[in-house]
Design an enzyme around this catalytic site. Structure first.
Site, PDB file in Angstrom:
ATOM      1  N   GLU A 175       1.338  -2.526  11.149  1.00  0.00           N
ATOM      2  CA  GLU A 175       1.043  -2.639   9.578  1.00  0.00           C
ATOM      3  C   GLU A 175       2.298  -1.895   8.987  1.00  0.00           C
ATOM      4  O   GLU A 175       2.756  -2.324   7.879  1.00  0.00           O
ATOM      5  CB  GLU A 175      -0.118  -1.913   9.099  1.00  0.00           C
ATOM      6  N   GLU A 176       2.877  -0.910   9.645  1.00  0.00           N
ATOM      7  CA  GLU A 176       4.124  -0.066   8.885  1.00  0.00           C
ATOM      8  C   GLU A 176       5.467  -0.731   9.193  1.00  0.00           C
ATOM      9  O   GLU A 176       6.350  -0.340   8.798  1.00  0.00           O
ATOM     10  CB  GLU A 176       4.107   1.059   9.424  1.00  0.00           C
ATOM     11  N   ASP A 235       1.019  -1.197  -0.181  1.00  0.00           N
ATOM     12  CA  ASP A 235       0.327  -0.072  -0.119  1.00  0.00           C
ATOM     13  C   ASP A 235       0.978   1.182   0.029  1.00  0.00           C
ATOM     14  O   ASP A 235       1.949   1.264   0.573  1.00  0.00           O
ATOM     15  CB  ASP A 235      -0.847   0.092   1.317  1.00  0.00           C
ATOM     16  N   ASP A 288      -2.878  -1.328  13.510  1.00  0.00           N
ATOM     17  CA  ASP A 288      -2.970  -0.612  12.309  1.00  0.00           C
ATOM     18  C   ASP A 288      -2.933   0.901  12.749  1.00  0.00           C
ATOM     19  O   ASP A 288      -4.022   1.249  13.261  1.00  0.00           O
ATOM     20  CB  ASP A 288      -4.099  -0.932  11.459  1.00  0.00           C
ATOM     21  N   LEU A 313      -2.929   3.684  11.353  1.00  0.00           N
ATOM     22  CA  LEU A 313      -3.781   4.621  10.462  1.00  0.00           C
ATOM     23  C   LEU A 313      -4.520   3.922   9.481  1.00  0.00           C
ATOM     24  O   LEU A 313      -4.121   3.597   8.618  1.00  0.00           O
ATOM     25  CB  LEU A 313      -2.870   5.798  10.167  1.00  0.00           C
ATOM     26  N   ASP A 314      -5.681   3.469   9.906  1.00  0.00           N
ATOM     27  CA  ASP A 314      -6.585   2.575   9.190  1.00  0.00           C
ATOM     28  C   ASP A 314      -7.189   3.608   8.174  1.00  0.00           C
ATOM     29  O   ASP A 314      -7.757   4.739   8.582  1.00  0.00           O
ATOM     30  CB  ASP A 314      -7.545   1.939   9.649  1.00  0.00           C
ATOM     31  N   GLU A 327      -6.026  -6.193  11.993  1.00  0.00           N
ATOM     32  CA  GLU A 327      -7.436  -5.712  11.442  1.00  0.00           C
ATOM     33  C   GLU A 327      -8.678  -6.549  11.601  1.00  0.00           C
ATOM     34  O   GLU A 327      -9.547  -6.492  12.301  1.00  0.00           O
ATOM     35  CB  GLU A 327      -7.263  -5.257   9.988  1.00  0.00           C
TER      36      GLU A 327
HETATM   37  P1  FDP Z   1      -6.891   1.817   3.262  1.00  0.00           P
HETATM   38  O1  FDP Z   1      -5.982   0.979   2.383  1.00  0.00           O
HETATM   39  O2  FDP Z   1      -7.273   3.192   2.770  1.00  0.00           O
HETATM   40  O3  FDP Z   1      -5.924   1.820   4.563  1.00  0.00           O
HETATM   41  O4  FDP Z   1      -7.129  -1.848   5.407  1.00  0.00           O
HETATM   42  C1  FDP Z   1      -7.113  -1.096   4.090  1.00  0.00           C
HETATM   43  C2  FDP Z   1      -8.449  -0.447   3.739  1.00  0.00           C
HETATM   44  O5  FDP Z   1      -8.084   1.055   3.619  1.00  0.00           O
HETATM   45  C3  FDP Z   1      -9.696  -0.635   4.646  1.00  0.00           C
HETATM   46  O6  FDP Z   1      -9.709   0.271   5.629  1.00  0.00           O
HETATM   47  C4  FDP Z   1     -10.768  -0.493   3.713  1.00  0.00           C
HETATM   48  O7  FDP Z   1     -11.927  -1.095   4.110  1.00  0.00           O
HETATM   49  C5  FDP Z   1     -10.273  -0.809   2.555  1.00  0.00           C
HETATM   50  O8  FDP Z   1      -8.870  -0.886   2.510  1.00  0.00           O
HETATM   51  C6  FDP Z   1     -10.771  -0.041   1.358  1.00  0.00           C
HETATM   52  O9  FDP Z   1     -10.267  -0.873   0.005  1.00  0.00           O
HETATM   53  P2  FDP Z   1     -10.805  -0.279  -1.269  1.00  0.00           P
HETATM   54  O10 FDP Z   1     -10.068   1.047  -1.767  1.00  0.00           O
HETATM   55  O11 FDP Z   1     -10.432  -1.210  -2.084  1.00  0.00           O
HETATM   56  O12 FDP Z   1     -12.149  -0.180  -1.326  1.00  0.00           O
END
Ligand code: FDP
Length: 287
Positions: free
Chosen positions: A68-69, A39, A87, A89-90, A236
């Site tokens: 996560e980081e 990511d 995590d 910063l989700d 998560e």
């Molecule tokens: P993000 O990548 O913005 O951190 O865990 C990852 C996550 O967000 C979740 O919080 C969220 O439900 C999902 O990804 C959103 O993914 P999409 O952009 O594919 O919908």
């Protein structure tokens, strides 16, 4: 364990202040790094990670931290009985548009230095950085909800319980042609026929929080691009599975209760996630 929760609380206050007092364009800009899951990493992800690691590393009963980081676990004290995973910063993709993000955490009691599955969790929770800052903490007994008022978390609801049925489903429907499992499309069609509506914030914390308060169905299923799913097990999926069990809801990886999924030794393992109230979960289970 209260010592750990108190420190997480104060770290979340620092992260909340950072979000509320900084330029969101700046915080949401790329740090020119990718994390281990591939990511994009934003500046705020790294700052939140540093805050939590610095604060938690002072606690003697913690054996190690998983974030996560960070590529690997950070080992702190040989004699520590707990592993704390988070995590920091989700919902990073929502930072620059000023939409709710959060911190997710789980405290695991180690058995001979390891965990077996999500049932090693003794407490879990999340902090929401939204219109207000709210902290939800689940222990073995109950789930409580706090709000940051005058820089202190105050209890605003104790013993949260999920209703039996909702009227919202949350799933990224843009992936519907690449979902691996036909049951998700069947469920969505079934719920639309029952006049359900869709909400997709795109921050797990916000979508799961709404599901706890209003009931309904949340899922991020595996698909052709993310064959193992997108949500990470350790910091998560397991924590939310623990919280959902305590509020009387359901969690699954599409096959079994998420808490019973064996921990595969990769701290960044991904999984399909389902978080739901009873009515929708029963429909899914019978497809
Ligand atoms: P993000 O990548 O913005 O951190 O865990 C990852 C996550 O967000 C979740 O919080 C969220 O439900 C999902 O990804 C959103 O993914 P999409 O952009 O594919 O919908």
């Amino acid at each position: 364990m209260n010592e750990i929760l108190n420190v997480i609380e104060s770290s979340c206050i620092k992260i909340s202040q950072l979000i509320k007092n900084s330029n969101s364009n700046e915080l949401g800009s790329l740090a020119n790094e990718y994390n281990i899951s591939g990511d994009d990493v934003k500046k705020l992800d790294l700052m939140a990670n540093e805050i939590l690691k610095k604060d938690l590393s002072k606690i003697k009963i913690i054996s190690c931290l998983g974030s996560e980081e960070d590529k690997n676990l950070v080992f702190l004290n040989n004699s520590g009985e707990y592993m704390v995973c988070f995590d920091p910063l989700d919902g990073s993709s929502n930072i620059d548009v000023n939409i709710t993000t959060g911190t997710i955490f789980a405290i695991y009691k180690l058995e001979n230095g390891v965990i077996k599955n999500g049932r090693n969790i003794v407490a879990a929770g999340y902090c929401l950085y939204g219109g207000s800052t709210q902290l939800i903490i689940a222990n073995q007994e109950q789930v409580n909800m706090y709000q940051l008022i005058n820089n202190q978390f105050q209890l605003i609801k104790d013993n949260l319980k999920i209703r039996n049925m909702g009227s919202i489903y949350a799933i990224n429907e843009a992936n519907k042609y690449i979902w691996d499992d036909y049951r998700y499309l069947k469920l969505v069609n079934n719920l639309i026929e029952k006049n359900y509506t869709t909400r997709w914030v795109g921050s797990l914390v916000a979508d799961a929080h709404r599901t706890i308060l209003k009931g309904g169905f949340f899922s991020y299923p595996s698909n052709k691009i993310n064959p193992e799913g997108k949500i990470r097990l350790l910091y998560e999926a397991y924590p939310f599975a623990f919280i959902f069990e305590k509020v009387g809801g359901y969690s699954s990886n599409g096959k079994i209760n998420l808490l019973d999924v064996d921990f595969p030794n990769d701290i960044h393992q991904k999984t399909t996630i389902i978080l739901s109230s009873k009515f929708e979960f029963d429909i899914f289970s019978n497809l």
